[in-house]
Design an enzyme around this catalytic site. Structure first.
Site, PDB file in Angstrom:
ATOM      1  N   LYS A 120      20.474  -7.059  79.737  1.00  0.00           N
ATOM      2  CA  LYS A 120      21.639  -6.542  80.468  1.00  0.00           C
ATOM      3  C   LYS A 120      22.705  -6.030  79.493  1.00  0.00           C
ATOM      4  CE  LYS A 120      25.040  -8.728  82.139  1.00  0.00           C
ATOM      5  NZ  LYS A 120      25.876  -9.754  82.699  1.00  0.00           N
ATOM      6  N   ASP A 138      23.788  -6.807  86.986  1.00  0.00           N
ATOM      7  CA  ASP A 138      24.519  -8.071  86.956  1.00  0.00           C
ATOM      8  C   ASP A 138      24.542  -8.630  88.371  1.00  0.00           C
ATOM      9  OD1 ASP A 138      26.353  -6.614  88.373  1.00  0.00           O
ATOM     10  OD2 ASP A 138      28.066  -7.103  87.116  1.00  0.00           O
TER      11      ASP A 138
END
Ligand code: SF4
Length: 255
Positions: A120, A138
């Site tokens: 991420k 997220d």
């Protein structure tokens, strides 16, 4: 969603916010990398509070290593997991120096080799610092993609793979920001604000949230309905003649 609906979904988010970007504050890619590492399980606002004074005098990995782990720990102690994060930031800064890098890496593989940098974080840096068409998933992006039916998936990797497949041009570069901001400010976790949502007719989430004034009205109606039905039941118990089987505690005294 159909291809046309997906296009329309992003077209409307883009219309509402033509130039989205991260809310993490930084002045160069290295600071952005540090800010993203610090933002794991923390809000961008809390990271900005800690990094504002820090980034005034630390702009490079060398300056961070010179600053040292303990002072860094103190500087970021308002952020969750600050002990581990301080360790990782110093370690990743050392790794950048050891690799003789004047800039931070531009590939996912190299970024993910740095301590504290996962998929991420690499996606955010590649997208925000270098303009790559990556999709960082997220908690907000995961929720919005599943709720709306845009890119449903059981894991963040599944959602990311679906986004990769379905997001059309010209929205690919900023899709991740639009989805984060939509999740943070409109499609909120506890109470999505459907009444002011620009994609309400495209979204598959069924229990759409009513505007606050209508919620107040309908909860007043529910309370009133409950009250009058309780009153009717109580009245029927007092007024009505006792009948067999009506009350188990009182014997039926009718002749
Ligand atoms: S309609 Fe409601 S649930 Fe659907 S995207 Fe908008 S805010 Fe989220």
């Amino acid at each position: 969603m159909t291809r046309e609906q997906v296009f329309e979904f992003f077209r409307r988010l883009a219309e509402a916010n033509p130039s989205p970007t991260t809310e993490l504050e930084s002045n160069n890619p290295y600071q952005l990398l540090v800010a993203v590492v610090l933002s794991a399980q923390a809000t961008d606002a809390s990271v900005n509070v800690a990094t504002k004074p820090l980034f005034e005098h630390i702009e490079t990995p060398e300056q961070m290593v010179d600053f040292g782990e303990e002072p860094l720990r103190q500087a970021i102690k308002t952020i969750g997991l600050f002990n581990t994060k301080a360790k990782n930031v110093i370690a990743l800064s050392r790794a950048l120096i050891d690799d003789h890098r004047s800039e931070i890496p531009r590939t996912r593989e190299e970024l993910e080799e740095l301590p504290g940098v996962g998929r991420k974080t690499a996606n955010v840096v590649l997208n925000t610092a270098f303009g790559e068409e990556t999709f960082a998933v997220d908690t907000h992006v995961f929720r919005v993609c599943n709720r709306t039916g845009l890119a449903p998936g059981k894991t963040v990797d599944e959602v990311e793979a679906k986004l990769e497949k379905i997001v059309p041009q010209p929205f690919r570069r900023d899709a991740h920001h639009w989805l984060i901001l939509h999740g943070r400010y409109t499609c909120k976790a506890r109470l999505p604000e459907c009444w002011r949502c620009p994609v309400i007719d495209l979204c598959r989430y069924k229990p759409k949230t009513l505007p606050p004034e209508e919620r107040v009205k309908s909860s007043a109606v529910r309370t009133a309905t409950r009250g009058s039905s309780k009153a009717r039941t109580a009245k029927a118990r007092t007024d009505g003649p006792p009948t067999a089987g009506r009350s188990r505690s009182r014997p039926n005294r009718l002749p």
